[in-house]
Scaffold this motif. Sequence first.
Motif, PDB file in Angstrom:
ATOM      1  N   THR A 155      80.578  48.741  13.745  1.00  0.00           N
ATOM      2  CA  THR A 155      79.267  49.223  13.291  1.00  0.00           C
ATOM      3  C   THR A 155      78.602  48.222  12.353  1.00  0.00           C
ATOM      4  O   THR A 155      77.561  48.507  11.774  1.00  0.00           O
ATOM      5  N   TYR A 299      71.664  58.383  14.710  1.00  0.00           N
ATOM      6  CA  TYR A 299      71.545  57.028  15.253  1.00  0.00           C
ATOM      7  C   TYR A 299      72.944  56.562  15.637  1.00  0.00           C
ATOM      8  O   TYR A 299      73.947  57.053  15.104  1.00  0.00           O
ATOM      9  N   SER A 301      75.384  53.834  18.625  1.00  0.00           N
ATOM     10  CA  SER A 301      75.452  52.795  19.652  1.00  0.00           C
ATOM     11  C   SER A 301      76.437  53.222  20.716  1.00  0.00           C
ATOM     12  O   SER A 301      77.416  53.921  20.434  1.00  0.00           O
ATOM     13  N   GLU A 302      76.154  52.823  21.942  1.00  0.00           N
ATOM     14  CA  GLU A 302      77.039  53.073  23.078  1.00  0.00           C
ATOM     15  C   GLU A 302      77.440  54.549  23.168  1.00  0.00           C
ATOM     16  O   GLU A 302      78.607  54.892  23.317  1.00  0.00           O
ATOM     17  N   GLY A 334      70.209  51.827  16.072  1.00  0.00           N
ATOM     18  CA  GLY A 334      71.300  51.890  17.046  1.00  0.00           C
ATOM     19  C   GLY A 334      71.434  50.612  17.850  1.00  0.00           C
ATOM     20  O   GLY A 334      72.537  50.086  18.063  1.00  0.00           O
ATOM     21  N   ASP A 335      70.293  50.052  18.287  1.00  0.00           N
ATOM     22  CA  ASP A 335      70.308  48.791  19.055  1.00  0.00           C
ATOM     23  C   ASP A 335      70.878  47.646  18.220  1.00  0.00           C
ATOM     24  O   ASP A 335      71.666  46.837  18.703  1.00  0.00           O
ATOM     25  N   ALA A 338      74.608  48.036  17.739  1.00  0.00           N
ATOM     26  CA  ALA A 338      75.325  47.782  19.001  1.00  0.00           C
ATOM     27  C   ALA A 338      75.423  46.275  19.262  1.00  0.00           C
ATOM     28  O   ALA A 338      76.381  45.805  19.881  1.00  0.00           O
TER      29      ALA A 338
END
Length: 340
Positions: A155, A299, A301-302, A334-335, A338
């Motif tokens: 993260t 928020y 990622s993946e 989040g982008d 990631a």
Amino acid sequence: MNADDRRFDVLRALVADYVSTNEPVGSKALVERHNLGVSSATVRNDMVALEEEGLIAQPHTSAGRIPTDAGYRMFVDRLHEIKPLTSPERRAIHAFLDGALDLDDVMRRSVRLLAQLTQQVAVMQYPTLTRSTVRHIEVVPITSARLMLVLITDTGRVDQRVVDLGDVITEDDVARVRTVLNNSMAGKRLADASASVAELPEQAPSELRDTLTRVSSVLIESLVEHPEERMVLGGTPNLTRNVADFPNSLRQVLEALEEQVVVLKLLAAARDSRTVTVRIGGENEAAELETTSVVSTGYGSEGMVLGGLGVVGPTRMDYPGTMASVRAVAAYVGDILAGR
């Protein structure tokens, strides 16, 4: 158009006017400012019906009406889709957040940006460590008897700790310790990595046992949550611009925001990065926040939600715009995480 739809159009127009002017709204003003397609007498009748349903109310000193919490709730529930941000707004968010240097900088920039976009107080929860995975652990000799451990998670969180060894260590042994730690921890969730690290001293060659005992005790501390670091807040002065929105309650709202536990409980419910949650007035569990609205989302990622972010402001807020900003900033955060 049936009567219910027409009344909702009156409610929607009244909400828009009251949010922009902070003045109670009369039927004459609604007819003049909005193309409702009906007479002022019909609008007056509709306002009486909305008042009977508890969706609007009349302040004692005014002929106009203001939305109630229930009126805002109906308005928000019937927003069929959140209006997208414009291309310049999206580019500005991207440019501002792309410049972030590390996770702490991402957090600070995100709350500053969200506070500016919404003119409310922005709050953001640090990525929950228990959901993170160890990406890499670096071991850096500071002196011949002191090491720096740098724990990097997927993260983007970086935790640095210094270990005093009490004895001299060679470069070869530093390399061996680094290899042992990465073999034991890399790719594992933090809880699993913590269990693996605890077992390392028993499995270590005798000449590394003392070193790994000291290293593992420091690492286990790093792998535990740090509650005091779990939230970032920005834009508090925005609340004080509209003191009238918090009759006799601004101080308790500010005190509640300082109580991180209260806000973290609000964000803990934001466990879905696809949904923007809106809590209006008395829907907030904390009594100190019953004059506010909280707009939040998750928020991550993946496909994994790492934390929540949102804004706290008066119930008289631009709900469509605020919801769009919260969703957009969460998506970019989040982008970024990631991609780290």
